[in-house]
Design a protein around this motif. Structure first.
Motif, PDB file in Angstrom:
ATOM      1  N   GLN A 165     -30.360 -21.201  -8.990  1.00 42.28           N
ATOM      2  CA  GLN A 165     -30.686 -19.738  -8.918  1.00 42.28           C
ATOM      3  C   GLN A 165     -32.105 -19.147  -9.332  1.00 42.28           C
ATOM      4  O   GLN A 165     -32.638 -20.197 -10.026  1.00 42.28           O
ATOM      5  N   ILE A 166     -32.682 -18.351  -8.750  1.00 41.77           N
ATOM      6  CA  ILE A 166     -33.914 -17.954  -9.452  1.00 41.77           C
ATOM      7  C   ILE A 166     -33.585 -16.185  -9.571  1.00 41.77           C
ATOM      8  O   ILE A 166     -32.975 -15.652  -8.830  1.00 41.77           O
ATOM      9  N   GLU A 167     -34.130 -15.838 -10.769  1.00 39.90           N
ATOM     10  CA  GLU A 167     -34.208 -14.299 -11.242  1.00 39.90           C
ATOM     11  C   GLU A 167     -35.595 -14.069 -11.413  1.00 39.90           C
ATOM     12  O   GLU A 167     -36.260 -14.501 -12.174  1.00 39.90           O
ATOM     13  N   HIS A 168     -36.090 -12.813 -10.977  1.00 45.05           N
ATOM     14  CA  HIS A 168     -37.281 -12.460 -11.203  1.00 45.05           C
ATOM     15  C   HIS A 168     -37.275 -11.515 -12.381  1.00 45.05           C
ATOM     16  O   HIS A 168     -36.410 -10.627 -12.392  1.00 45.05           O
ATOM     17  N   LYS A 169     -38.141 -11.538 -13.265  1.00 41.60           N
ATOM     18  CA  LYS A 169     -38.099 -10.931 -14.664  1.00 41.60           C
ATOM     19  C   LYS A 169     -39.426 -10.196 -14.711  1.00 41.60           C
ATOM     20  O   LYS A 169     -40.226 -10.513 -13.795  1.00 41.60           O
ATOM     21  N   ASP A 170     -39.343  -9.278 -15.646  1.00 41.82           N
ATOM     22  CA  ASP A 170     -40.666  -8.402 -15.801  1.00 41.82           C
ATOM     23  C   ASP A 170     -41.901  -8.951 -15.764  1.00 41.82           C
ATOM     24  O   ASP A 170     -42.873  -8.644 -15.218  1.00 41.82           O
ATOM     25  N   GLN A 171     -41.858 -10.142 -16.764  1.00 43.60           N
ATOM     26  CA  GLN A 171     -43.217 -11.023 -16.669  1.00 43.60           C
ATOM     27  C   GLN A 171     -43.001 -12.172 -16.003  1.00 43.60           C
ATOM     28  O   GLN A 171     -43.963 -12.890 -16.313  1.00 43.60           O
ATOM     29  N   GLY A 172     -42.119 -12.360 -15.225  1.00 45.24           N
ATOM     30  CA  GLY A 172     -42.154 -13.771 -14.385  1.00 45.24           C
ATOM     31  C   GLY A 172     -40.977 -14.020 -13.743  1.00 45.24           C
ATOM     32  O   GLY A 172     -40.174 -13.247 -12.888  1.00 45.24           O
ATOM     33  N   TYR A 173     -40.296 -15.311 -13.928  1.00 43.18           N
ATOM     34  CA  TYR A 173     -39.188 -15.640 -13.125  1.00 43.18           C
ATOM     35  C   TYR A 173     -38.328 -16.668 -13.984  1.00 43.18           C
ATOM     36  O   TYR A 173     -38.944 -17.243 -15.083  1.00 43.18           O
ATOM     37  N   ALA A 174     -36.867 -16.763 -14.023  1.00 46.75           N
ATOM     38  CA  ALA A 174     -35.878 -17.726 -14.579  1.00 46.75           C
ATOM     39  C   ALA A 174     -35.368 -18.392 -13.319  1.00 46.75           C
ATOM     40  O   ALA A 174     -34.968 -17.818 -12.592  1.00 46.75           O
ATOM     41  N   LEU A 175     -35.455 -19.616 -13.701  1.00 43.51           N
ATOM     42  CA  LEU A 175     -34.905 -20.671 -12.704  1.00 43.51           C
ATOM     43  C   LEU A 175     -34.064 -21.662 -13.220  1.00 43.51           C
ATOM     44  O   LEU A 175     -34.198 -22.017 -14.438  1.00 43.51           O
ATOM     45  N   GLU A 176     -32.904 -21.784 -12.471  1.00 46.30           N
ATOM     46  CA  GLU A 176     -31.945 -22.883 -12.956  1.00 46.30           C
ATOM     47  C   GLU A 176     -31.999 -23.815 -11.765  1.00 46.30           C
ATOM     48  O   GLU A 176     -31.787 -23.407 -10.702  1.00 46.30           O
ATOM     49  N   SER A 177     -31.957 -25.205 -11.756  1.00 53.33           N
ATOM     50  CA  SER A 177     -32.153 -26.229 -10.969  1.00 53.33           C
ATOM     51  C   SER A 177     -31.182 -27.397 -11.123  1.00 53.33           C
ATOM     52  O   SER A 177     -31.005 -27.656 -12.434  1.00 53.33           O
ATOM     53  N   TRP A 178     -30.599 -28.164 -10.198  1.00 55.37           N
ATOM     54  CA  TRP A 178     -29.852 -29.452 -10.524  1.00 55.37           C
ATOM     55  C   TRP A 178     -31.167 -30.560 -10.707  1.00 55.37           C
ATOM     56  O   TRP A 178     -32.133 -30.550  -9.714  1.00 55.37           O
ATOM     57  N   VAL A 179     -30.735 -31.345 -11.619  1.00 58.65           N
ATOM     58  CA  VAL A 179     -31.820 -32.601 -11.815  1.00 58.65           C
ATOM     59  C   VAL A 179     -30.944 -33.934 -11.775  1.00 58.65           C
ATOM     60  O   VAL A 179     -29.982 -33.802 -12.295  1.00 58.65           O
ATOM     61  N   SER A 180     -31.579 -34.972 -11.330  1.00 56.80           N
ATOM     62  CA  SER A 180     -30.921 -36.260 -11.563  1.00 56.80           C
ATOM     63  C   SER A 180     -31.872 -37.317 -12.014  1.00 56.80           C
ATOM     64  O   SER A 180     -33.097 -37.200 -11.694  1.00 56.80           O
ATOM     65  N   VAL A 181     -31.524 -38.358 -12.673  1.00 54.82           N
ATOM     66  CA  VAL A 181     -32.274 -39.287 -13.236  1.00 54.82           C
ATOM     67  C   VAL A 181     -31.464 -40.678 -12.677  1.00 54.82           C
ATOM     68  O   VAL A 181     -30.042 -40.636 -12.834  1.00 54.82           O
TER      69      VAL A 181
END
Length: 112
Positions: free
Chosen positions: A59-75
């Motif tokens: 997900q990505i959310e536009h905020k007043d000062q920028g953005y908040a993102l959540e991603s899946w990551v793997s190692v």
């Protein structure tokens, strides 16, 4: 970054939630996603993880000062102190404020 160069190496090219419209700080949602992915890869590689991959954007959310993102990551392996952790999947929470990475947090990947 020129649009042509961005499109060539754009891991998020097919994500309709991202665009190239710049916010008040000169950063687009697509650029914010790439900034977060690069910062996450650097942090995970710095913690000695191998096979680092940003799997996708949750997900990505536009905020007043920028953005908040959540991603899946793997190692695929490695990890701090050579514990041989992996393969692991987790999430990345990233905040971009005023055109810069303001927060980077991993869940499910120990040591970062």
């Amino acid at each position: 970054m020129p649009a042509a160069a961005l499109a060539q190496g754009d891991r998020f090219a097919n994500d309709p939630r991202l665009d190239n419209r710049r916010d008040a700080f000169g950063v687009s949602s697509r650029q914010a996603a790439h900034m977060c992915a690069a910062a996450a890869e650097k942090a995970l590689q710095g913690a000695e993880y191998k096979g680092v991959q940003i799997v996708g954007l949750k997900q990505i959310e536009h905020k007043d000062q920028g953005y908040a993102l959540e991603s899946w990551v793997s190692v695929s392996g490695g990890g701090p102190a050579g514990r041989g952790e992996g393969p692991l999947r987790g999430t990345l929470n990233c905040t971009v404020q005023q055109g810069k990475i303001a927060g980077l947090d991993f869940d499910g990947i120990p040591g970062v």
